[in-house]
Design a protein around this motif. Sequence first.
Motif, PDB file in Angstrom:
ATOM      1  N   SER A  83       0.843  -1.135   0.060  1.00 47.70           N
ATOM      2  CA  SER A  83      -0.031   0.063  -0.021  1.00 47.70           C
ATOM      3  C   SER A  83       0.773   1.230  -0.094  1.00 47.70           C
ATOM      4  CB  SER A  83      -0.989   0.151   1.359  1.00 47.70           C
ATOM      5  OG  SER A  83      -0.238   0.144   2.394  1.00 47.70           O
ATOM      6  N   THR A  84       2.118   1.264   0.337  1.00 44.90           N
ATOM      7  CA  THR A  84       2.848   2.496   0.677  1.00 44.90           C
ATOM      8  C   THR A  84       3.524   2.831  -0.685  1.00 44.90           C
ATOM      9  OG1 THR A  84       4.638   1.089   1.356  1.00 44.90           O
ATOM     10  CG2 THR A  84       3.432   2.110   3.056  1.00 44.90           C
ATOM     11  N   ILE A  85       3.534   1.974  -1.715  1.00 45.24           N
ATOM     12  CA  ILE A  85       4.196   2.201  -2.960  1.00 45.24           C
ATOM     13  C   ILE A  85       3.604   2.149  -4.131  1.00 45.24           C
ATOM     14  CG2 ILE A  85       6.715   1.704  -1.909  1.00 45.24           C
ATOM     15  CD1 ILE A  85       6.338  -0.851  -3.818  1.00 45.24           C
ATOM     16  N   ILE A  86       2.296   1.685  -3.879  1.00 46.24           N
ATOM     17  CA  ILE A  86       1.487   1.276  -5.187  1.00 46.24           C
ATOM     18  C   ILE A  86       1.183   2.528  -6.081  1.00 46.24           C
ATOM     19  CG2 ILE A  86      -0.811   1.861  -3.947  1.00 46.24           C
ATOM     20  CD1 ILE A  86      -1.888  -0.806  -5.613  1.00 46.24           C
ATOM     21  N   CYS A  87       1.285   3.580  -5.683  1.00 49.78           N
ATOM     22  CA  CYS A  87       1.141   4.958  -6.478  1.00 49.78           C
ATOM     23  C   CYS A  87       2.378   5.440  -6.857  1.00 49.78           C
ATOM     24  CB  CYS A  87       0.229   5.613  -5.648  1.00 49.78           C
ATOM     25  SG  CYS A  87      -1.532   5.323  -5.384  1.00 49.78           S
ATOM     26  N   SER A  88       3.697   4.906  -6.395  1.00 52.37           N
ATOM     27  CA  SER A  88       5.083   5.384  -6.702  1.00 52.37           C
ATOM     28  C   SER A  88       5.150   5.636  -8.166  1.00 52.37           C
ATOM     29  CB  SER A  88       5.929   4.745  -5.875  1.00 52.37           C
ATOM     30  OG  SER A  88       7.433   5.333  -6.398  1.00 52.37           O
ATOM     31  N   GLU A  89       5.417   6.655  -8.740  1.00 56.23           N
ATOM     32  CA  GLU A  89       5.845   6.587 -10.037  1.00 56.23           C
ATOM     33  C   GLU A  89       7.406   6.196 -10.446  1.00 56.23           C
ATOM     34  OE1 GLU A  89       5.207  10.457 -11.801  1.00 56.23           O
ATOM     35  OE2 GLU A  89       3.189  10.535 -11.390  1.00 56.23           O
ATOM     36  N   LYS A  90       7.968   6.073  -9.414  1.00 61.24           N
ATOM     37  CA  LYS A  90       9.357   5.379  -9.467  1.00 61.24           C
ATOM     38  C   LYS A  90       9.476   4.100  -9.535  1.00 61.24           C
ATOM     39  CE  LYS A  90      11.701   9.678  -7.366  1.00 61.24           C
ATOM     40  NZ  LYS A  90      12.266   9.930  -6.290  1.00 61.24           N
ATOM     41  N   ALA A  91       8.372   3.408  -9.051  1.00 61.38           N
ATOM     42  CA  ALA A  91       8.210   1.853  -9.287  1.00 61.38           C
ATOM     43  C   ALA A  91       7.959   1.613 -10.743  1.00 61.38           C
ATOM     44  CB  ALA A  91       7.033   1.498  -8.191  1.00 61.38           C
ATOM     45  N   VAL A  92       8.468   0.370 -10.885  1.00 61.91           N
ATOM     46  CA  VAL A  92       7.971  -0.407 -12.227  1.00 61.91           C
ATOM     47  C   VAL A  92       6.738  -1.175 -11.972  1.00 61.91           C
ATOM     48  CG1 VAL A  92       8.744  -2.098 -14.055  1.00 61.91           C
ATOM     49  CG2 VAL A  92      10.513  -0.527 -13.029  1.00 61.91           C
ATOM     50  N   HIS A  93       5.832  -0.919 -12.486  1.00 61.86           N
ATOM     51  CA  HIS A  93       4.339  -1.354 -12.443  1.00 61.86           C
ATOM     52  C   HIS A  93       4.176  -2.638 -13.378  1.00 61.86           C
ATOM     53  CE1 HIS A  93       2.888   1.275  -9.208  1.00 61.86           C
ATOM     54  NE2 HIS A  93       3.675   2.095  -9.934  1.00 61.86           N
ATOM     55  N   VAL A  94       3.902  -4.026 -13.050  1.00 62.57           N
ATOM     56  CA  VAL A  94       3.846  -5.067 -14.062  1.00 62.57           C
ATOM     57  C   VAL A  94       2.337  -5.444 -13.718  1.00 62.57           C
ATOM     58  CG1 VAL A  94       4.879  -7.205 -14.571  1.00 62.57           C
ATOM     59  CG2 VAL A  94       6.231  -5.515 -14.054  1.00 62.57           C
ATOM     60  N   ALA A  95       1.690  -5.887 -14.736  1.00 62.97           N
ATOM     61  CA  ALA A  95       0.485  -6.423 -14.717  1.00 62.97           C
ATOM     62  C   ALA A  95       0.293  -7.633 -15.232  1.00 62.97           C
ATOM     63  CB  ALA A  95      -0.769  -5.674 -15.423  1.00 62.97           C
ATOM     64  N   MET A  96      -0.365  -8.650 -14.586  1.00 67.14           N
ATOM     65  CA  MET A  96      -0.419 -10.211 -15.172  1.00 67.14           C
ATOM     66  C   MET A  96      -1.681 -10.630 -14.706  1.00 67.14           C
ATOM     67  SD  MET A  96       3.499 -11.648 -14.168  1.00 67.14           S
ATOM     68  CE  MET A  96       3.025 -13.207 -15.246  1.00 67.14           C
ATOM     69  N   THR A  97      -1.988 -11.627 -15.184  1.00 60.76           N
ATOM     70  CA  THR A  97      -3.287 -12.385 -14.972  1.00 60.76           C
ATOM     71  C   THR A  97      -2.958 -13.766 -14.291  1.00 60.76           C
ATOM     72  OG1 THR A  97      -3.521 -13.540 -17.030  1.00 60.76           O
ATOM     73  CG2 THR A  97      -4.856 -11.629 -16.625  1.00 60.76           C
TER      74      THR A  97
END
Length: 382
Positions: A83-97
């Motif tokens: 929850s603390t980093i889910i909105c971070s723009e510096k994180a690499v966000h990966v989506a999978m099913t």
Amino acid sequence: MMLKQVLLQFFLLLLLSLFVSSFTTTITTVVATSTSTTSILNLETNLPPQFREAPEFYNSPNCPSIIDDDVNVIDFGENEKSSTIICSEKAVHVAMTLDAAYLRGSMAAILSVLQHSSCPQNIFFHFVVSASAAASTAASHPCAIISSSFPYLKFQIYPFDDSAAAGLISTSIRSALDCPLNYARSYLPALLPTCVRKVVYLDSDLVLVDDIAHLAATPLPGAAVLAAPEHCSANFTAYFTPTFWSNPSLSVTFANRKACYFNTGVMVIDLERWRDGGYTTEIEEWMELQKRMRIYELGSLPPFLLVFAGNIAPVDHRWNQHGLGGDNFRGLCRDLHPGPVSLLHWSGKGKPWVRLDSNRPCPLDALWAPYDLLKTPYSFES
């Protein structure tokens, strides 16, 4: 006398034929049983497959901090580290099913992403699961399965209402392509928090051998909504039926667009632009038309081509060496495309874990095997 000898020989040949047939059937049954032991165990015990715990990977010294004072914190209950980093723009966000049929592949893909990342602790995974799977309890819950193998992973689970897409799906050339979860990628902008602006979407039948941060950094110039490797040498007309191309009101869709085929198993998506453009609605409209008149044969790919082909940002082909699973009918072995490789993708009918279990692997399946976390029967005994 001659007749008796002929009849005797015929009788002996008949017995021999029956014996060989019975022996062959027995061998076939034993082989078939041995190659599907995991699925039989799951059916009989109603337990999820067991996976080994993956090693933990750490950031290199030059990785940026992804926790800033101005980051919006979203409360996801017990998953505080997420929850603390889910909105971070510096994180690499990966989506999978996470699909039960491809879970083994998903686990391998996650491991490959982490293993080859220079900043693995800066990666946030967004996992989309069917609503029924999200409602499951205890060990069979996707959260429990992921946490058991990746206890340090930063991730969030998103239930996907299967009925949202099920009513729009038309039968395709391969039944696996008709799974509602296969269409979840079209709903990512609505499923993920609005603070997540950019995401890398990955299929479950692939492994990375390069740093995903390089892929995530792909620029999306102008009004481009997504980026993916394009294959303009492919026969684009083959992805739609003669009914589509013979109808001027439909074929005009690609007028003034240099439309090329791209594989939707690896995409960099600007979720903000997608939301603003309402592209999920456009995809659904094409799916509704497909229900009335057959304009394509392949699952979730053609609607993406209809909406985005010719208007996407380019990505180097090294980031999707696709087609390693062969075609959609026989799944025969294939070689790599010429050039460097950053991502191996077993799109097509043949999946590496299935071929390895059946002792009929293709040469390139050996590149997937090191990422396989499934516990073998020997592991259980140990």
